[in-house]
Design an enzyme around this catalytic site. Structure first.
Site, PDB file in Angstrom:
ATOM      1  N   CYS A  86     130.260  16.579  77.869  1.00 50.86           N
ATOM      2  CA  CYS A  86     130.787  15.566  76.946  1.00 50.86           C
ATOM      3  C   CYS A  86     132.050  16.081  76.256  1.00 50.86           C
ATOM      4  O   CYS A  86     133.088  16.175  76.880  1.00 50.86           O
ATOM      5  CB  CYS A  86     129.698  15.136  75.963  1.00 50.86           C
ATOM      6  N   HIS A 186     124.535  14.172  79.388  1.00 51.52           N
ATOM      7  CA  HIS A 186     123.979  15.342  78.698  1.00 51.52           C
ATOM      8  C   HIS A 186     122.717  15.862  79.399  1.00 51.52           C
ATOM      9  O   HIS A 186     121.604  15.463  79.038  1.00 51.52           O
ATOM     10  CB  HIS A 186     123.617  14.968  77.257  1.00 51.52           C
ATOM     11  N   GLU A 188     121.324  18.677  78.984  1.00 52.34           N
ATOM     12  CA  GLU A 188     120.527  19.441  78.009  1.00 52.34           C
ATOM     13  C   GLU A 188     119.621  18.551  77.176  1.00 52.34           C
ATOM     14  O   GLU A 188     118.689  19.031  76.518  1.00 52.34           O
ATOM     15  CB  GLU A 188     121.454  20.268  77.101  1.00 52.34           C
TER      16      GLU A 188
END
EC number: 6.3.5.3
Length: 213
Positions: A86, A186, A188
């Site tokens: 990002c 994302h 994560e």
């Protein structure tokens, strides 16, 4: 021994803890690094999401001119694995380590939702645990995620549907050397079913696979 990985923390980063946690539960020895630190001891460097410097000037512009940027560039030249997620992707673009540009979403609005993606290239250090053409689900959260091609690029991830106006629905790209990966979704935030899904785990598993070769 677990491979050592670091998360670069900029003023305004807000996904640094998410990235640290994802590394920790997926077999890495994670550390945070600041703007004056060296990166010689790490096998993986993550530039996390967030709003570094409040997106002053434009997203990633100030962070790309910090002292740590020179360390990141040197690490890239040495073949270290670097992943920008990002805002981290925006920083890598601003540094010139990845081709293209990231502009405001075509809707003019911030978008935060889970999206479907296609793995276009699984022959990379970051995607080798996936099947080519595999459909995965990972969240996005960005206002300036519209990827614009200015040259031929190695597309790694593509949105199944247009979510932000990106050229050719591109969601993630790789540099020519294959060691620098930038993506707007994302991974994560997709490492446990408890939080909505775990397709992002395969990104970290892929990196482990590569480092163990």
């Amino acid at each position: 021994m677990k491979p050592r990985a670091c998360v670069v923390v900029y003023p305004g980063s807000n996904c640094d803890r998410d990235a640290y946690y994802a590394l920790e539960i997926n077999g890495f020895e994670p550390s945070y690094v600041g703007l004056d630190d060296k990166l010689n001891d790490y096998e993986l460097i993550i530039l996390p999401g967030g709003f570094s410097y409040g997106d002053y000037l434009r997203p990633g512009a100030v962070a790309a001119r910090e002292k740590i940027a020179f360390e990141i560039a040197k690490a890239a030249e040495r073949g270290k694995l670097i992943m920008g997620i990002c805002n981290g992707f925006q920083i890598l673009i601003e540094m010139g380590l990845l081709k293209g540009a990231l502009l405001q979403n075509s809707s003019g609005k911030f978008i935060c939702k889970w999206v479907d993606l296609i793995v276009e290239n699984n022959d990379t250090p970051f995607t080798n645990a996936f099947e080519k053409g595999e459909k995965i689900r990972i969240p996005i959260a960005h206002g300036f995620g519209r990827y614009v091609k200015i040259d031929d690029v190695n597309v790694v991830l593509r949105y199944v549907k247009d979510v932000n106006g990106s050229d050719e629905r591109i969601a993630g790209v790789l540099n020519e050397s294959g060691n620098v990966f930038g993506l707007m979704p994302h991974p994560e935030r997709a490492v446990e079913e408890l939080i909505g899904g775990e397709d992002g785990k395969k990104v970290f598993q892929s990196i482990l696979n590569y480092l163990k070769r």
